[in-house]
Design a protein around this motif. Structure first.
Motif, PDB file in Angstrom:
ATOM      1  N   VAL A 111       1.104  -1.270   0.280  1.00 37.46           N
ATOM      2  CA  VAL A 111       0.188  -0.142  -0.373  1.00 37.46           C
ATOM      3  C   VAL A 111       1.018   1.225   0.100  1.00 37.46           C
ATOM      4  O   VAL A 111       0.132   2.424  -0.723  1.00 37.46           O
ATOM      5  CB  VAL A 111      -0.628   0.439   1.396  1.00 37.46           C
ATOM      6  CG1 VAL A 111      -1.333   1.617   1.185  1.00 37.46           C
ATOM      7  CG2 VAL A 111      -2.218  -0.986   0.723  1.00 37.46           C
ATOM      8  N   GLU A 112       1.769   1.047   0.696  1.00 43.30           N
ATOM      9  CA  GLU A 112       2.577   2.388   0.728  1.00 43.30           C
ATOM     10  C   GLU A 112       3.342   2.826   0.312  1.00 43.30           C
ATOM     11  O   GLU A 112       3.961   3.912   0.065  1.00 43.30           O
ATOM     12  CB  GLU A 112       3.141   2.624   2.348  1.00 43.30           C
ATOM     13  CG  GLU A 112       2.131   2.841   2.881  1.00 43.30           C
ATOM     14  CD  GLU A 112       3.289   2.642   4.752  1.00 43.30           C
ATOM     15  OE1 GLU A 112       3.728   3.614   5.292  1.00 43.30           O
ATOM     16  OE2 GLU A 112       2.252   1.851   5.921  1.00 43.30           O
ATOM     17  N   PHE A 113       4.501   1.657  -0.002  1.00 39.18           N
ATOM     18  CA  PHE A 113       5.643   1.470  -1.520  1.00 39.18           C
ATOM     19  C   PHE A 113       5.421   0.998  -2.427  1.00 39.18           C
ATOM     20  O   PHE A 113       6.414   1.221  -3.754  1.00 39.18           O
ATOM     21  CB  PHE A 113       7.156   0.920  -0.067  1.00 39.18           C
ATOM     22  CG  PHE A 113       7.202   1.685   1.262  1.00 39.18           C
ATOM     23  CD1 PHE A 113       7.688   3.169   1.044  1.00 39.18           C
ATOM     24  CD2 PHE A 113       6.821   1.456   1.980  1.00 39.18           C
ATOM     25  CE1 PHE A 113       7.535   3.255   2.768  1.00 39.18           C
ATOM     26  CE2 PHE A 113       6.414   1.589   3.668  1.00 39.18           C
ATOM     27  CZ  PHE A 113       7.254   2.712   3.789  1.00 39.18           C
ATOM     28  N   HIS A 114       4.662   0.248  -2.700  1.00 36.81           N
ATOM     29  CA  HIS A 114       4.840  -0.223  -4.278  1.00 36.81           C
ATOM     30  C   HIS A 114       5.686  -1.217  -4.733  1.00 36.81           C
ATOM     31  O   HIS A 114       6.250  -1.321  -5.565  1.00 36.81           O
ATOM     32  CB  HIS A 114       3.778   0.612  -5.116  1.00 36.81           C
ATOM     33  CG  HIS A 114       2.927   1.638  -5.283  1.00 36.81           C
ATOM     34  ND1 HIS A 114       1.612   0.940  -4.782  1.00 36.81           N
ATOM     35  CD2 HIS A 114       3.132   2.275  -4.096  1.00 36.81           C
ATOM     36  CE1 HIS A 114       1.361   1.762  -4.453  1.00 36.81           C
ATOM     37  NE2 HIS A 114       1.654   2.893  -3.947  1.00 36.81           N
ATOM     38  N   LEU A 115       6.917  -1.729  -3.931  1.00 38.84           N
ATOM     39  CA  LEU A 115       7.839  -2.589  -3.458  1.00 38.84           C
ATOM     40  C   LEU A 115       7.197  -4.433  -3.766  1.00 38.84           C
ATOM     41  O   LEU A 115       6.606  -4.665  -3.230  1.00 38.84           O
ATOM     42  CB  LEU A 115       8.673  -2.451  -2.454  1.00 38.84           C
ATOM     43  CG  LEU A 115       9.734  -1.524  -2.633  1.00 38.84           C
ATOM     44  CD1 LEU A 115      10.398  -1.333  -1.403  1.00 38.84           C
ATOM     45  CD2 LEU A 115       9.702  -0.956  -3.770  1.00 38.84           C
ATOM     46  N   PRO A 116       7.782  -4.660  -4.770  1.00 37.51           N
ATOM     47  CA  PRO A 116       8.077  -6.284  -4.219  1.00 37.51           C
ATOM     48  C   PRO A 116       8.592  -7.119  -3.048  1.00 37.51           C
ATOM     49  O   PRO A 116       9.532  -7.236  -3.226  1.00 37.51           O
ATOM     50  CB  PRO A 116       8.682  -6.853  -5.740  1.00 37.51           C
ATOM     51  CG  PRO A 116       9.363  -6.176  -6.294  1.00 37.51           C
ATOM     52  CD  PRO A 116       8.616  -4.644  -5.424  1.00 37.51           C
ATOM     53  N   ILE A 117       7.561  -8.235  -2.919  1.00 35.94           N
ATOM     54  CA  ILE A 117       8.189  -8.963  -1.638  1.00 35.94           C
ATOM     55  C   ILE A 117       8.071  -9.759  -1.846  1.00 35.94           C
ATOM     56  O   ILE A 117       7.588 -10.784  -2.184  1.00 35.94           O
ATOM     57  CB  ILE A 117       7.341  -8.434  -0.851  1.00 35.94           C
ATOM     58  CG1 ILE A 117       6.925  -6.801  -0.261  1.00 35.94           C
ATOM     59  CG2 ILE A 117       7.681  -9.568   0.768  1.00 35.94           C
ATOM     60  CD1 ILE A 117       6.275  -6.788   0.790  1.00 35.94           C
ATOM     61  N   VAL A 118       9.551 -11.272  -1.432  1.00 36.08           N
ATOM     62  CA  VAL A 118       9.946 -12.334  -1.490  1.00 36.08           C
ATOM     63  C   VAL A 118       9.742 -13.381   0.040  1.00 36.08           C
ATOM     64  O   VAL A 118      10.363 -12.641   1.185  1.00 36.08           O
ATOM     65  CB  VAL A 118      10.445 -12.752  -1.415  1.00 36.08           C
ATOM     66  CG1 VAL A 118      10.663 -14.594  -1.137  1.00 36.08           C
ATOM     67  CG2 VAL A 118      10.944 -12.537  -2.906  1.00 36.08           C
ATOM     68  N   ASN A 119       8.149 -13.650  -0.017  1.00 31.67           N
ATOM     69  CA  ASN A 119       8.386 -14.048   1.879  1.00 31.67           C
ATOM     70  C   ASN A 119       8.910 -15.301   2.418  1.00 31.67           C
ATOM     71  O   ASN A 119       9.208 -16.431   1.056  1.00 31.67           O
ATOM     72  CB  ASN A 119       6.928 -14.009   1.935  1.00 31.67           C
ATOM     73  CG  ASN A 119       5.764 -13.172   2.581  1.00 31.67           C
ATOM     74  OD1 ASN A 119       6.470 -11.966   3.033  1.00 31.67           O
ATOM     75  ND2 ASN A 119       4.952 -12.652   1.896  1.00 31.67           N
ATOM     76  N   GLU A 120       9.530 -15.630   3.314  1.00 32.55           N
ATOM     77  CA  GLU A 120      10.548 -16.713   2.979  1.00 32.55           C
ATOM     78  C   GLU A 120      10.475 -17.005   4.676  1.00 32.55           C
ATOM     79  O   GLU A 120       9.705 -16.180   5.627  1.00 32.55           O
ATOM     80  CB  GLU A 120      11.980 -16.943   2.930  1.00 32.55           C
ATOM     81  CG  GLU A 120      12.252 -15.404   3.730  1.00 32.55           C
ATOM     82  CD  GLU A 120      13.466 -15.119   4.932  1.00 32.55           C
ATOM     83  OE1 GLU A 120      12.972 -16.288   4.994  1.00 32.55           O
ATOM     84  OE2 GLU A 120      13.390 -14.410   4.570  1.00 32.55           O
ATOM     85  N   SER A 121       9.951 -18.828   5.478  1.00 28.27           N
ATOM     86  CA  SER A 121      10.357 -18.956   6.014  1.00 28.27           C
ATOM     87  C   SER A 121      10.470 -20.157   6.433  1.00 28.27           C
ATOM     88  O   SER A 121      10.531 -21.059   5.606  1.00 28.27           O
ATOM     89  CB  SER A 121       8.527 -19.748   6.072  1.00 28.27           C
ATOM     90  OG  SER A 121       8.262 -19.981   8.099  1.00 28.27           O
ATOM     91  N   LEU A 122      10.906 -20.699   7.727  1.00 31.37           N
ATOM     92  CA  LEU A 122      11.487 -22.340   7.858  1.00 31.37           C
ATOM     93  C   LEU A 122      10.474 -23.111   8.135  1.00 31.37           C
ATOM     94  O   LEU A 122      10.647 -24.435   8.363  1.00 31.37           O
ATOM     95  CB  LEU A 122      12.372 -22.026   8.921  1.00 31.37           C
ATOM     96  CG  LEU A 122      13.048 -22.657   9.395  1.00 31.37           C
ATOM     97  CD1 LEU A 122      14.215 -23.894   8.657  1.00 31.37           C
ATOM     98  CD2 LEU A 122      14.175 -22.828  10.872  1.00 31.37           C
ATOM     99  N   HIS A 123       9.477 -22.509   9.194  1.00 33.07           N
ATOM    100  CA  HIS A 123       8.530 -23.260   9.487  1.00 33.07           C
ATOM    101  C   HIS A 123       7.428 -23.626   8.658  1.00 33.07           C
ATOM    102  O   HIS A 123       7.464 -22.635   7.434  1.00 33.07           O
ATOM    103  CB  HIS A 123       7.233 -22.699  11.041  1.00 33.07           C
ATOM    104  CG  HIS A 123       8.483 -21.624  11.365  1.00 33.07           C
ATOM    105  ND1 HIS A 123       9.164 -22.059  12.512  1.00 33.07           N
ATOM    106  CD2 HIS A 123       8.950 -20.585  12.085  1.00 33.07           C
ATOM    107  CE1 HIS A 123       9.434 -21.673  13.346  1.00 33.07           C
ATOM    108  NE2 HIS A 123       9.910 -20.269  12.875  1.00 33.07           N
ATOM    109  N   PRO A 124       6.738 -24.665   8.658  1.00 33.19           N
ATOM    110  CA  PRO A 124       6.145 -25.726   7.464  1.00 33.19           C
ATOM    111  C   PRO A 124       4.848 -24.399   7.577  1.00 33.19           C
ATOM    112  O   PRO A 124       3.996 -23.977   8.288  1.00 33.19           O
ATOM    113  CB  PRO A 124       5.821 -26.998   8.559  1.00 33.19           C
ATOM    114  CG  PRO A 124       5.969 -27.119   9.220  1.00 33.19           C
ATOM    115  CD  PRO A 124       7.165 -25.772   9.639  1.00 33.19           C
TER     116      PRO A 124
END
Length: 124
Positions: A111-124
């Motif tokens: 909403v504020e910055f209009h940037l692409p994001i890669v979400n990552e997690s170790l948890h299943p």
């Protein structure tokens, strides 16, 4: 184009909260092709509350020639983005963090910055 198209034979592997390219079975940036990927000049903000994972992700991105800024929580990331609004090209963020999870953080960033994001997690 800011992010060149990936080669057709890349494999993305999620391990230790990182994304790796596999080229000939070795964890390295894709370099041996006639169409190499260049990350020079691409600024990435990495948001991760686990310091070991933060170090690993940042080291891999730096090995691929990305310019990396690291922060330990989403509130610091939002403040960093406000200070350098047009500086960053991509954000890599953990999903499970205190204060604000990665999905709420992603919504704010979109909403504020209009940037692409890669979400990552170790948890299943």
């Amino acid at each position: 184009m800011l992010f060149p198209q990936l080669p057709p034979h890349y494999v993305v592997i999620c391990r230790f909260q990182t994304l790796l390219y596999m080229e000939n079975g070795i964890n390295t940036p894709y370099q041996q092709s006639h169409n190499p990927i260049s990350a020079i000049g691409v600024n990435v903000l990495v948001v991760e509350d686990d310091l070991v994972c933060l170090s690993i992700v940042a080291a891999i991105l730096r090995a691929w020639k990305y310019q990396v800024v690291t922060v330990k929580n989403p509130l610091d990331a939002l403040a960093t983005l406000q200070l350098g609004h047009n500086f960053f090209h991509l954000i890599v963020t953990d999903v499970h963090m205190p204060e604000m999870n990665g999905f709420k953080f992603q919504k704010r960033v979109q909403v504020e910055f209009h940037l692409p994001i890669v979400n990552e997690s170790l948890h299943p």
